[in-house]
Write an enzyme that holds these catalytic residues in place. Structure first.
Site, PDB file in Angstrom:
ATOM      1  N   GLU A 105       0.798  -1.240   0.000  1.00 47.49           N
ATOM      2  CA  GLU A 105       0.000   0.000   0.000  1.00 47.49           C
ATOM      3  C   GLU A 105       0.828   1.287   0.000  1.00 47.49           C
ATOM      4  O   GLU A 105       0.567   2.199   0.785  1.00 47.49           O
ATOM      5  CB  GLU A 105      -0.967  -0.026   1.189  1.00 47.49           C
ATOM      6  CG  GLU A 105      -1.873  -1.238   1.181  1.00 47.49           C
ATOM      7  CD  GLU A 105      -2.842  -1.301   2.368  1.00 47.49           C
ATOM      8  OE1 GLU A 105      -2.751  -0.454   3.264  1.00 47.49           O
ATOM      9  OE2 GLU A 105      -3.704  -2.199   2.373  1.00 47.49           O
ATOM     10  N   ASN A 133       2.207  -5.027  -3.225  1.00 49.66           N
ATOM     11  CA  ASN A 133       0.818  -5.420  -2.955  1.00 49.66           C
ATOM     12  C   ASN A 133      -0.028  -4.187  -2.627  1.00 49.66           C
ATOM     13  O   ASN A 133       0.412  -3.307  -1.886  1.00 49.66           O
ATOM     14  CB  ASN A 133       0.844  -6.368  -1.734  1.00 49.66           C
ATOM     15  CG  ASN A 133      -0.458  -7.096  -1.470  1.00 49.66           C
ATOM     16  OD1 ASN A 133      -0.991  -7.753  -2.371  1.00 49.66           O
ATOM     17  ND2 ASN A 133      -0.978  -6.998  -0.259  1.00 49.66           N
ATOM     18  N   HIS A 135     -10.305  -6.640  -2.219  1.00 48.79           N
ATOM     19  CA  HIS A 135     -11.363  -6.550  -1.214  1.00 48.79           C
ATOM     20  C   HIS A 135     -12.609  -5.971  -1.899  1.00 48.79           C
ATOM     21  O   HIS A 135     -12.756  -4.756  -2.000  1.00 48.79           O
ATOM     22  CB  HIS A 135     -10.931  -5.665  -0.047  1.00 48.79           C
ATOM     23  CG  HIS A 135      -9.775  -6.218   0.710  1.00 48.79           C
ATOM     24  ND1 HIS A 135      -9.895  -7.336   1.511  1.00 48.79           N
ATOM     25  CD2 HIS A 135      -8.476  -5.847   0.772  1.00 48.79           C
ATOM     26  CE1 HIS A 135      -8.711  -7.613   2.047  1.00 48.79           C
ATOM     27  NE2 HIS A 135      -7.831  -6.734   1.613  1.00 48.79           N
ATOM     28  N   GLU A 181      -5.819 -11.064  -1.349  1.00 48.37           N
ATOM     29  CA  GLU A 181      -6.624 -10.890  -0.114  1.00 48.37           C
ATOM     30  C   GLU A 181      -8.111 -10.823  -0.444  1.00 48.37           C
ATOM     31  O   GLU A 181      -8.841  -9.982   0.073  1.00 48.37           O
ATOM     32  CB  GLU A 181      -6.229  -9.587   0.607  1.00 48.37           C
ATOM     33  CG  GLU A 181      -4.754  -9.433   0.870  1.00 48.37           C
ATOM     34  CD  GLU A 181      -4.390  -8.184   1.668  1.00 48.37           C
ATOM     35  OE1 GLU A 181      -5.287  -7.517   2.221  1.00 48.37           O
ATOM     36  OE2 GLU A 181      -3.190  -7.882   1.739  1.00 48.37           O
ATOM     37  N   ASP A 196     -12.003 -10.878  -0.761  1.00 48.15           N
ATOM     38  CA  ASP A 196     -13.274 -11.128  -0.082  1.00 48.15           C
ATOM     39  C   ASP A 196     -14.375 -10.387  -0.828  1.00 48.15           C
ATOM     40  O   ASP A 196     -14.118  -9.403  -1.515  1.00 48.15           O
ATOM     41  CB  ASP A 196     -13.259 -10.806   1.422  1.00 48.15           C
ATOM     42  CG  ASP A 196     -12.464  -9.595   1.818  1.00 48.15           C
ATOM     43  OD1 ASP A 196     -12.311  -8.685   0.981  1.00 48.15           O
ATOM     44  OD2 ASP A 196     -12.019  -9.537   2.973  1.00 48.15           O
TER      45      ASP A 196
HETATM   46  C1  XIL Z   1      -6.075  -6.683   8.236  1.00 50.89           C
HETATM   47  C2  XIL Z   1      -6.323  -7.897   9.124  1.00 50.89           C
HETATM   48  O1  XIL Z   1      -7.181  -8.771   8.452  1.00 50.89           O
HETATM   49  C3  XIL Z   1      -6.933  -7.460  10.440  1.00 50.89           C
HETATM   50  O2  XIL Z   1      -7.025  -8.560  11.322  1.00 50.89           O
HETATM   51  C4  XIL Z   1      -6.083  -6.358  11.075  1.00 50.89           C
HETATM   52  O3  XIL Z   1      -6.745  -5.868  12.220  1.00 50.89           O
HETATM   53  C5  XIL Z   1      -5.873  -5.220  10.099  1.00 50.89           C
HETATM   54  O4  XIL Z   1      -5.300  -5.722   8.898  1.00 50.89           O
HETATM   55  N1  XIL Z   1      -4.941  -4.847   3.632  1.00 50.89           N
HETATM   56  C6  XIL Z   1      -3.883  -5.612   4.055  1.00 50.89           C
HETATM   57  C7  XIL Z   1      -4.067  -6.532   5.198  1.00 50.89           C
HETATM   58  O5  XIL Z   1      -2.832  -5.623   3.416  1.00 50.89           O
HETATM   59  O6  XIL Z   1      -2.894  -6.698   5.941  1.00 50.89           O
HETATM   60  C8  XIL Z   1      -5.188  -6.104   6.094  1.00 50.89           C
HETATM   61  O7  XIL Z   1      -5.389  -7.103   7.075  1.00 50.89           O
HETATM   62  C9  XIL Z   1      -6.445  -5.853   5.293  1.00 50.89           C
HETATM   63  C10 XIL Z   1      -6.212  -4.762   4.276  1.00 50.89           C
END
Ligand code: XIL
Length: 328
Positions: free
Chosen positions: A133, A174, A210, A239, A241
């Site tokens: 990020e 990422n 996400h 990641e 969802d």
């Molecule tokens: C999130 C985790 O899922 C949570 O448990 C934590 O509190 C915060 O981070 N982007 C990312 C991840 O790269 O590391 C994040 O994970 C979600 C967003």
């Protein structure tokens, strides 16, 4: 429809990696979580355990307990292991806030961190999210402690330091919100092109994916994946969802979710993006249930397994898509 193969079998037969983010506590305490992770996935990412905050309880100490537990679980069960993440602006150690460092001290601290952590998992972690990020939503470089002290070069350094200690591991950039072609993914494209021109050792780009309320257009996702591949980079979905805004749910959320997962898996198969990691094993362990005000904004049901670790329609859709004819 219930498919005959497990998700893991369907993925493995297709040379595809289907993964889940894992928490050490749930692995230790919840047998159905453990069993689902082991039987249904062939890739893992520690959800939090490898972040700087959890790893560095005090300036001179590391705590690898949880990270080791998850990486060992992955290795023992013959899974692909993604390391997440070395350099990020969030989840830094608490003591960090009070530290009055010079730029040079920060550089040295980061170098030691990357060397130590990548070195420890040499040959047990397959790919690292080296930088997470770094780009803000408007496409500019995010102003973080790393950027403020070291400028854009902090990315170059992080990748080079990782490569110094592990010549084999794949090194990824990422980010979120860059899944389709848009202003942010344009900026990331330009950034990675600059890094490659400077000879920085970067192997791939991770699209977090996400899909919490929006649904990136699958055709645009395919176009985005292809342009990064044309730069010579591998692309993984890291990641994923699929949720909804609580005040804007589709009529049949489970079917809509299943269709969208299916479409994105099909994009992966078409483009040769061979890895898709979901951000958790089952809905009950999703970060959407616990993160800040997310539980008020989004439905907490973004994954392939429900609260009881039973497969959802999205599970069947993904398994089915992976079992389908090879159209690549
Ligand atoms: C999130 C985790 O899922 C949570 O448990 C934590 O509190 C915060 O981070 N982007 C990312 C991840 O790269 O590391 C994040 O994970 C979600 C967003």
């Amino acid at each position: 429809m219930t498919t005959e193969q497990t998700l893991r079998e369907a993925a493995t037969n297709r040379d595809f990696r289907i993964g889940a983010a894992l928490a050490a506590r749930a692995l230790r305490s919840d047998p159905s979580y453990w069993k689902t992770a082991k039987n249904e996935f062939n890739a893992v990412t520690p959800e939090n355990a490898l972040k700087m905050g959890p790893l560095r309880p005090s300036p001179h100490a590391y705590d690898f307990t949880d990270a080791d537990a998850i990486v060992d679980f992955g290795r023992k069960n013959d899974m692909y292991v993604r390391g997440h993440t070395l350099v990020w602006h969030n989840q830094k150690p608490e003591w960090f806030q009070a530290w009055d460092y010079t730029d040079d001290q920060l550089r040295k601290f980061l170098r030691d961190h990357v060397h130590t952590v990548v070195g420890r998992y040499r040959s047990s972690i397959d790919a690292w999210d080296v930088v997470n990020e770094a780009v803000a939503d408007d496409g500019t470089l995010r102003e973080t402690v790393w950027y403020d002290a070291l400028g854009e070069e902090y990315l170059d350094l992080a990748f080079q330091w990782a490569r110094e200690v592990d010549p084999e591991v794949d090194l990824y950039y990422n980010d979120y919100g860059a899944d389709a072609v848009n202003e942010k993914s344009d900026a990331i494209y330009d950034l990675l092109e600059r890094l490659l021109e400077r000879g920085v050792p970067i192997d791939g780009v991770g699209l977090q994916f996400h899909a919490l309320a929006g649904r990136p257009d699958p055709e645009s996702v395919a176009e985005n994946i292809r342009r990064f591949q044309d730069l010579g980079l591998d692309v993984q979905i890291t990641e994923m969802d699929v949720a909804n805004a609580v005040d804007d749910r589709p009529e049949n959320p489970l079917a809509e979710q299943a269709d969208y997962y299916r479409e994105i898996v099909e994009v992966c198969l078409e483009t040769g993006c061979d890895t898709l990691v979901t951000w958790g094993v089952h809905d009950a362990s999703s970060w959407l249930r616990s993160f800040k005000d997310f539980s008020e904004r989004y439905t907490g049901d973004p994954l392939l397994f429900d609260d009881a670790c039973d497969p959802k329609p999205a599970y069947d859709a993904v398994t089915d898509a992976l079992s389908g004819p090879d159209r690549s």
